[in-house]
Design an enzyme around this catalytic site. Structure first.
Site, PDB file in Angstrom:
ATOM      1  N   GLU A   1      10.328 103.488  11.312  1.00 51.43           N
ATOM      2  CA  GLU A   1      10.859 103.976  12.578  1.00 51.43           C
ATOM      3  C   GLU A   1      10.403 103.105  13.737  1.00 51.43           C
ATOM      4  O   GLU A   1      11.189 102.764  14.630  1.00 51.43           O
ATOM      5  CB  GLU A   1      10.419 105.427  12.808  1.00 51.43           C
ATOM      6  CG  GLU A   1      10.874 106.398  11.740  1.00 51.43           C
ATOM      7  CD  GLU A   1       9.859 106.574  10.624  1.00 51.43           C
ATOM      8  OE1 GLU A   1       9.763 107.683  10.095  1.00 51.43           O
ATOM      9  OE2 GLU A   1       9.163 105.594  10.273  1.00 51.43           O
TER      10      GLU A   1
ATOM     11  N   GLU B   1       2.491  98.533 -21.447  1.00 55.31           N
ATOM     12  CA  GLU B   1       3.157  97.561 -22.309  1.00 55.31           C
ATOM     13  C   GLU B   1       2.596  97.516 -23.716  1.00 55.31           C
ATOM     14  O   GLU B   1       3.152  96.826 -24.569  1.00 55.31           O
ATOM     15  CB  GLU B   1       3.051  96.157 -21.687  1.00 55.31           C
ATOM     16  CG  GLU B   1       3.848  95.957 -20.433  1.00 55.31           C
ATOM     17  CD  GLU B   1       3.979  94.482 -20.077  1.00 55.31           C
ATOM     18  OE1 GLU B   1       4.314  93.677 -20.965  1.00 55.31           O
ATOM     19  OE2 GLU B   1       3.732  94.144 -18.917  1.00 55.31           O
TER      20      GLU B   1
END
Length: 377
Positions: free
Chosen positions: A46, A305
């Site tokens: 913002e 992994e």
């Protein structure tokens, strides 16, 4: 709002532990300013949008602010965005979703409404949720979002009968994995994977083959994830590649192993690794407690992994939020050749781990399938 979402995504993997947020200021059909949160400690979206408009000498009074997440209303590393929005003279705020952070949730909207600003919520809400799935999981549970990645042959084998495993999947698929490492806070494998493959677990996206465009527009350069090795008995070889370089390396082991192999623990520390002694379950690291420790240490996302044993433990313990399986167009066969998930397996079909929101795609010659584990928030 879609423009704001695209802006937010430019900081993928760079805002942890904060969310990705994009903002666009519009008045009379014209975009006056735009911005996104590029990194923790940097100005929020913002404020970046307001600064963008101010730098062009544009008046935002009476404008509408489109923002992908509820503006914050508390002091953190930066001042409240609600104060800046109210001060700017913006009269309408359209947000994609409410912030699940208890410090903000609903309070930012209330502050804006109290100042006479019109607030609308829910535009592109599903897309906003998907964009910040890591943040939402972390801020609501204090545990990291875990993506389980596996690579295999078409018949579900992770190596040949003689143990060959490099490389099953294509260069395009490996580049996709490196892009994921570039976005996640940490990558985690079991010690068996390290002993078998001796991986670096770093990001390598410099080759032309890896210039897939997935990392284009990122807010900062490539960075390596934290490396987490689950090693219940401190078997990690001292000459392992994961102990080289400058990347942070954590070895998760059991309290028992640290005591019984204190000399190994000391040697690993001298190589630069951190040792995390944790409670054990079935003589292995309690993976749930490991996730709690990761969350408490500010690790918001993990790319898992490593190995059939760790994959099975993650699914059994319910810590995996999402899976990503790569299938190469080749068939290995072999009754004893392992698949990507070990353990005892499901006794009945009703016991199988089920996925929701499944997607299928191509990665070079390979096929990938992703989905969210049912029952995981």
């Amino acid at each position: 709002m879609r423009m704001a979402l695209d802006l937010a995504a430019r900081a993928r993997g760079r805002t942890s532990p904060n969310p990705m947020v994009g903002a666009v200021i519009v008045k009379d059909g014209l975009v006056l300013g735009s911005g996104f949160h590029s990194a923790a400690g940097r100005p929020h979206a913002e404020v970046e949008a307001l600064n963008d408009a101010a730098s062009a000498g544009l008046d935002v009074r009476g404008a509408t602010l489109y923002v992908t997440l509820e503006p914050c209303c508390h002091y953190g590393r930066t001042p409240p965005c609600t104060d800046a929005v109210i001060k700017s003279g913006i009269t309408r705020v359209v947000a994609a979703m409410q912030d699940p952070n208890p410090l903000v949730s609903g309070k930012g909207f209330s502050a804006l409404k109290s100042a006479g600003i019109t607030v609308e919520v829910g535009v592109c809400e599903n897309e906003a949720h998907a964009l910040n799935e890591v943040y939402i999981k972390y801020i609501t549970t204090k545990r990291p979002f875990v993506l389980l990645k596996c690579a295999m042959s078409l018949d579900g084998k992770i190596r040949t009968a003689l143990g060959e495993s490099k490389y099953i999947t294509s260069e395009e698929s490996r580049c996709k994995v490196h892009s994921l490492r570039n976005e996640m806070d940490a990558v985690m494998v079991g010690v068996g994977t390290v002993i078998a493959d001796d991986p670096l677990l770093t990001v390598r996206l410099t080759d032309n083959a890896c210039n897939t465009g997935e990392s284009e527009g990122m807010a900062s350069s490539i960075r390596n994830p934290i490396r987490i090795i689950v090693d219940s008995r401190l078997r990690l070889p001292l000459d392992s590649k994961v102990l080289s370089g400058t990347s942070r390396t954590i070895i998760a082991t059991t309290v028992t192993a640290e005591k019984e192999a204190s000399h190994r623990a000391l040697a690993l520390k001298q190589k630069g690794a951190e040792i995390w002694p944790l409670p054990e379950r079935d003589r292995r690291v309690d993976i749930v407690r490991l996730m709690e420790k990761c969350g408490a240490s500010g690790i918001t996302s993990i790319l898992l992994e490593g190995g059939p044993t760790l994959a099975a433990a993650a699914l059994s313990a319910g810590i995996a939020d999402k899976v990503l399986f790569f299938y190469a167009p080749m068939i290995f066969g072999g009754v004893t050749v392992p698949g990507p998930v070990g353990g005892e397996g499901a006794s009945y079909i009703r016991d199988a781990v089920r996925l929701d929101r499944v997607e299928v795609g191509r990665s070079g010659p390979d096929i990938w399938v992703s989905g969210y584990v049912v029952g995981i928030d």
